[in-house]
Design a protein around this motif. Structure first.
Motif, PDB file in Angstrom:
ATOM      1  N   GLU A 142       0.840  -1.200   0.000  1.00 21.74           N
ATOM      2  CA  GLU A 142       0.000   0.000   0.000  1.00 21.74           C
ATOM      3  C   GLU A 142       0.879   1.256   0.000  1.00 21.74           C
ATOM      4  O   GLU A 142       0.598   2.218  -0.722  1.00 21.74           O
ATOM      5  CB  GLU A 142      -0.939   0.007   1.213  1.00 21.74           C
ATOM      6  CG  GLU A 142      -1.902   1.180   1.245  1.00 21.74           C
ATOM      7  CD  GLU A 142      -2.814   1.265   0.031  1.00 21.74           C
ATOM      8  OE1 GLU A 142      -3.258   2.394  -0.272  1.00 21.74           O
ATOM      9  OE2 GLU A 142      -3.088   0.252  -0.642  1.00 21.74           O
ATOM     10  N   GLU A 143       1.949   1.248   0.783  1.00 20.20           N
ATOM     11  CA  GLU A 143       2.882   2.376   0.783  1.00 20.20           C
ATOM     12  C   GLU A 143       3.488   2.579  -0.604  1.00 20.20           C
ATOM     13  O   GLU A 143       3.634   3.716  -1.068  1.00 20.20           O
ATOM     14  CB  GLU A 143       4.006   2.136   1.801  1.00 20.20           C
ATOM     15  CG  GLU A 143       3.570   2.242   3.238  1.00 20.20           C
ATOM     16  CD  GLU A 143       4.642   1.759   4.216  1.00 20.20           C
ATOM     17  OE1 GLU A 143       5.767   1.420   3.770  1.00 20.20           O
ATOM     18  OE2 GLU A 143       4.359   1.719   5.421  1.00 20.20           O
ATOM     19  N   ALA A 144       3.840   1.490  -1.257  1.00 18.28           N
ATOM     20  CA  ALA A 144       4.427   1.584  -2.599  1.00 18.28           C
ATOM     21  C   ALA A 144       3.419   2.157  -3.594  1.00 18.28           C
ATOM     22  O   ALA A 144       3.764   3.014  -4.421  1.00 18.28           O
ATOM     23  CB  ALA A 144       4.912   0.208  -3.063  1.00 18.28           C
ATOM     24  N   ARG A 145       2.159   1.730  -3.513  1.00 20.60           N
ATOM     25  CA  ARG A 145       1.123   2.259  -4.412  1.00 20.60           C
ATOM     26  C   ARG A 145       0.912   3.761  -4.196  1.00 20.60           C
ATOM     27  O   ARG A 145       0.803   4.532  -5.151  1.00 20.60           O
ATOM     28  CB  ARG A 145      -0.182   1.502  -4.206  1.00 20.60           C
ATOM     29  CG  ARG A 145      -0.177   0.105  -4.746  1.00 20.60           C
ATOM     30  CD  ARG A 145      -1.559  -0.561  -4.609  1.00 20.60           C
ATOM     31  NE  ARG A 145      -1.402  -1.992  -4.675  1.00 20.60           N
ATOM     32  CZ  ARG A 145      -1.454  -2.832  -3.633  1.00 20.60           C
ATOM     33  NH1 ARG A 145      -1.707  -2.363  -2.427  1.00 20.60           N
ATOM     34  NH2 ARG A 145      -1.268  -4.116  -3.785  1.00 20.60           N
ATOM     35  N   LEU A 146       0.868   4.159  -2.900  1.00 23.89           N
ATOM     36  CA  LEU A 146       0.688   5.587  -2.594  1.00 23.89           C
ATOM     37  C   LEU A 146       1.881   6.409  -3.081  1.00 23.89           C
ATOM     38  O   LEU A 146       1.716   7.503  -3.628  1.00 23.89           O
ATOM     39  CB  LEU A 146       0.485   5.786  -1.091  1.00 23.89           C
ATOM     40  CG  LEU A 146      -0.843   5.301  -0.532  1.00 23.89           C
ATOM     41  CD1 LEU A 146      -0.862   5.397   0.994  1.00 23.89           C
ATOM     42  CD2 LEU A 146      -1.999   6.083  -1.127  1.00 23.89           C
ATOM     43  N   GLU A 147       3.077   5.868  -2.882  1.00 24.11           N
ATOM     44  CA  GLU A 147       4.271   6.590  -3.334  1.00 24.11           C
ATOM     45  C   GLU A 147       4.285   6.715  -4.852  1.00 24.11           C
ATOM     46  O   GLU A 147       4.699   7.741  -5.392  1.00 24.11           O
ATOM     47  CB  GLU A 147       5.543   5.909  -2.838  1.00 24.11           C
ATOM     48  CG  GLU A 147       6.809   6.655  -3.178  1.00 24.11           C
ATOM     49  CD  GLU A 147       6.822   8.107  -2.727  1.00 24.11           C
ATOM     50  OE1 GLU A 147       7.241   8.969  -3.524  1.00 24.11           O
ATOM     51  OE2 GLU A 147       6.408   8.398  -1.585  1.00 24.11           O
ATOM     52  N   LEU A 148       3.814   5.720  -5.547  1.00 25.98           N
ATOM     53  CA  LEU A 148       3.780   5.786  -7.010  1.00 25.98           C
ATOM     54  C   LEU A 148       2.766   6.823  -7.499  1.00 25.98           C
ATOM     55  O   LEU A 148       2.935   7.388  -8.575  1.00 25.98           O
ATOM     56  CB  LEU A 148       3.518   4.414  -7.616  1.00 25.98           C
ATOM     57  CG  LEU A 148       4.738   3.495  -7.570  1.00 25.98           C
ATOM     58  CD1 LEU A 148       4.372   2.098  -8.018  1.00 25.98           C
ATOM     59  CD2 LEU A 148       5.863   4.051  -8.426  1.00 25.98           C
ATOM     60  N   GLN A 149       1.735   7.070  -6.690  1.00 20.97           N
ATOM     61  CA  GLN A 149       0.817   8.153  -7.049  1.00 20.97           C
ATOM     62  C   GLN A 149       1.515   9.501  -6.928  1.00 20.97           C
ATOM     63  O   GLN A 149       1.262  10.418  -7.699  1.00 20.97           O
ATOM     64  CB  GLN A 149      -0.421   8.128  -6.151  1.00 20.97           C
ATOM     65  CG  GLN A 149      -1.359   6.996  -6.448  1.00 20.97           C
ATOM     66  CD  GLN A 149      -2.545   6.969  -5.491  1.00 20.97           C
ATOM     67  OE1 GLN A 149      -2.567   7.655  -4.488  1.00 20.97           O
ATOM     68  NE2 GLN A 149      -3.526   6.150  -5.820  1.00 20.97           N
ATOM     69  N   ARG A 150       2.413   9.622  -5.942  1.00 20.47           N
ATOM     70  CA  ARG A 150       3.135  10.878  -5.729  1.00 20.47           C
ATOM     71  C   ARG A 150       4.333  11.035  -6.662  1.00 20.47           C
ATOM     72  O   ARG A 150       4.716  12.157  -6.994  1.00 20.47           O
ATOM     73  CB  ARG A 150       3.628  10.962  -4.279  1.00 20.47           C
ATOM     74  CG  ARG A 150       2.533  11.212  -3.265  1.00 20.47           C
ATOM     75  CD  ARG A 150       3.119  11.489  -1.897  1.00 20.47           C
ATOM     76  NE  ARG A 150       3.820  10.345  -1.333  1.00 20.47           N
ATOM     77  CZ  ARG A 150       3.295   9.450  -0.500  1.00 20.47           C
ATOM     78  NH1 ARG A 150       2.044   9.568  -0.133  1.00 20.47           N
ATOM     79  NH2 ARG A 150       4.009   8.451  -0.039  1.00 20.47           N
ATOM     80  N   SER A 151       4.955   9.925  -7.054  1.00 22.32           N
ATOM     81  CA  SER A 151       6.197  10.039  -7.831  1.00 22.32           C
ATOM     82  C   SER A 151       6.203   9.203  -9.106  1.00 22.32           C
ATOM     83  O   SER A 151       7.246   9.035  -9.714  1.00 22.32           O
ATOM     84  CB  SER A 151       7.386   9.643  -6.956  1.00 22.32           C
ATOM     85  OG  SER A 151       7.279   8.288  -6.573  1.00 22.32           O
ATOM     86  N   GLY A 152       5.061   8.718  -9.500  1.00 18.35           N
ATOM     87  CA  GLY A 152       4.987   7.879 -10.696  1.00 18.35           C
ATOM     88  C   GLY A 152       4.999   8.681 -11.988  1.00 18.35           C
ATOM     89  O   GLY A 152       5.329   9.875 -12.008  1.00 18.35           O
ATOM     90  N   PRO A 153       4.627   8.041 -13.077  1.00 20.83           N
ATOM     91  CA  PRO A 153       4.719   8.664 -14.403  1.00 20.83           C
ATOM     92  C   PRO A 153       3.958   9.991 -14.548  1.00 20.83           C
ATOM     93  O   PRO A 153       4.478  10.931 -15.146  1.00 20.83           O
ATOM     94  CB  PRO A 153       4.136   7.608 -15.343  1.00 20.83           C
ATOM     95  CG  PRO A 153       4.266   6.322 -14.601  1.00 20.83           C
ATOM     96  CD  PRO A 153       4.168   6.659 -13.145  1.00 20.83           C
ATOM     97  N   ALA A 154       2.761  10.075 -13.981  1.00 17.67           N
ATOM     98  CA  ALA A 154       1.992  11.323 -14.121  1.00 17.67           C
ATOM     99  C   ALA A 154       2.677  12.464 -13.386  1.00 17.67           C
ATOM    100  O   ALA A 154       2.826  13.573 -13.926  1.00 17.67           O
ATOM    101  CB  ALA A 154       0.569  11.131 -13.605  1.00 17.67           C
ATOM    102  N   ALA A 155       3.123  12.213 -12.167  1.00 16.53           N
ATOM    103  CA  ALA A 155       3.813  13.247 -11.394  1.00 16.53           C
ATOM    104  C   ALA A 155       5.122  13.632 -12.078  1.00 16.53           C
ATOM    105  O   ALA A 155       5.487  14.814 -12.120  1.00 16.53           O
ATOM    106  CB  ALA A 155       4.077  12.758  -9.973  1.00 16.53           C
ATOM    107  N   GLN A 156       5.821  12.664 -12.621  1.00 14.79           N
ATOM    108  CA  GLN A 156       7.073  12.941 -13.323  1.00 14.79           C
ATOM    109  C   GLN A 156       6.821  13.788 -14.570  1.00 14.79           C
ATOM    110  O   GLN A 156       7.581  14.711 -14.875  1.00 14.79           O
ATOM    111  CB  GLN A 156       7.775  11.638 -13.703  1.00 14.79           C
ATOM    112  CG  GLN A 156       8.308  10.871 -12.508  1.00 14.79           C
ATOM    113  CD  GLN A 156       8.874   9.522 -12.890  1.00 14.79           C
ATOM    114  OE1 GLN A 156       9.364   9.343 -13.995  1.00 14.79           O
ATOM    115  NE2 GLN A 156       8.809   8.573 -11.971  1.00 14.79           N
ATOM    116  N   ALA A 157       5.749  13.474 -15.285  1.00 15.16           N
ATOM    117  CA  ALA A 157       5.416  14.240 -16.491  1.00 15.16           C
ATOM    118  C   ALA A 157       5.075  15.688 -16.141  1.00 15.16           C
ATOM    119  O   ALA A 157       5.513  16.627 -16.835  1.00 15.16           O
ATOM    120  CB  ALA A 157       4.260  13.581 -17.230  1.00 15.16           C
ATOM    121  N   LEU A 158       4.324  15.888 -15.052  1.00 11.43           N
ATOM    122  CA  LEU A 158       3.992  17.247 -14.633  1.00 11.43           C
ATOM    123  C   LEU A 158       5.251  18.030 -14.261  1.00 11.43           C
ATOM    124  O   LEU A 158       5.398  19.203 -14.624  1.00 11.43           O
ATOM    125  CB  LEU A 158       3.036  17.215 -13.432  1.00 11.43           C
ATOM    126  CG  LEU A 158       1.607  16.798 -13.743  1.00 11.43           C
ATOM    127  CD1 LEU A 158       0.825  16.595 -12.455  1.00 11.43           C
ATOM    128  CD2 LEU A 158       0.924  17.818 -14.630  1.00 11.43           C
TER     129      LEU A 158
END
Length: 188
Positions: A142-158
């Motif tokens: 769950e921590e990994a999923r939440l972190e990916l929302q903060r630092s995943g592809p969409a956040a990286q693109a922004l």
């Protein structure tokens, strides 16, 4: 054949060019504000002494009086704020680029967790507390999923878009400085 415009007929454009009110123009010409207003509407003529001042007010290289003033560079212009802004944009872009690198590294770690952790309970020895380990694994997933929302592809693109915008602003500021011949020695 139409008569060429007289300096008096261009009085409103002259006032606009110099950003003068009718009162300020009247003070310059040594006449009343009312006379300036009447002259602008074609109802009265300026006295000769006032008319003689008008040609000197017409800008030398202004084919269209009252134009936007584009390309005008004041020799007294203070370019330091634009230079400071250009440097600030560059610094922010560099800082965000470092942040993007950290974000990508963090996302890679969490993707790896999502792949590895689900198989952990399966490979436990029979004596292990499977329920405790399973809860621990679920928390980490769950921590990994939440972190990916903060630092995943969409956040990286922004963040990448923001970096590009800052780099563009820095380049445009630098271009304006170069066009004005206002680059300091440190930027050359």
């Amino acid at each position: 054949m139409s008569a060429s415009p007289t300096p008096e007929s261009s009085l409103p454009q002259l006032r606009a060019h110099y950003d003068l009110s009718q009162l300020e123009m009247s003070e310059l010409l040594g006449v009343s504000r009312a006379l300036v207003a009447l002259t602008e509407t074609g109802q009265r003529a300026l006295p000769l002494t006032a008319r003689e001042l008008l040609p000197a007010l017409v800008p030398a290289k202004s084919p269209a009086l009252g134009s936007s003033g584009e390309g005008f560079t004041s020799p007294l212009a203070d370019w330091e704020p634009l230079e400071a802004y250009q440097k600030k944009c560059q610094q922010q872009a560099a800082r965000l680029r470092r942040e993007l690198t950290r974000m990508q590294e963090k996302a890679a770690q969490h993707y790896q967790r999502l792949q590895v952790l689900p198989s952990l309970p399966v490979n436990l020895p029979a004596s292990a507390d499977r329920q405790r380990v399973q809860q621990w694994v679920e928390q980490r997933l769950e921590e990994a999923r939440l972190e990916l929302q903060r630092s995943g592809p969409a956040a990286q693109a922004l963040l990448a878009v923001r970096i590009k915008a800052l780099e563009y602003e820095a380049a445009e500021a630098l271009r304006e400085l170069a066009m004005a011949g206002a680059l300091s020695r440190s930027n050359r």
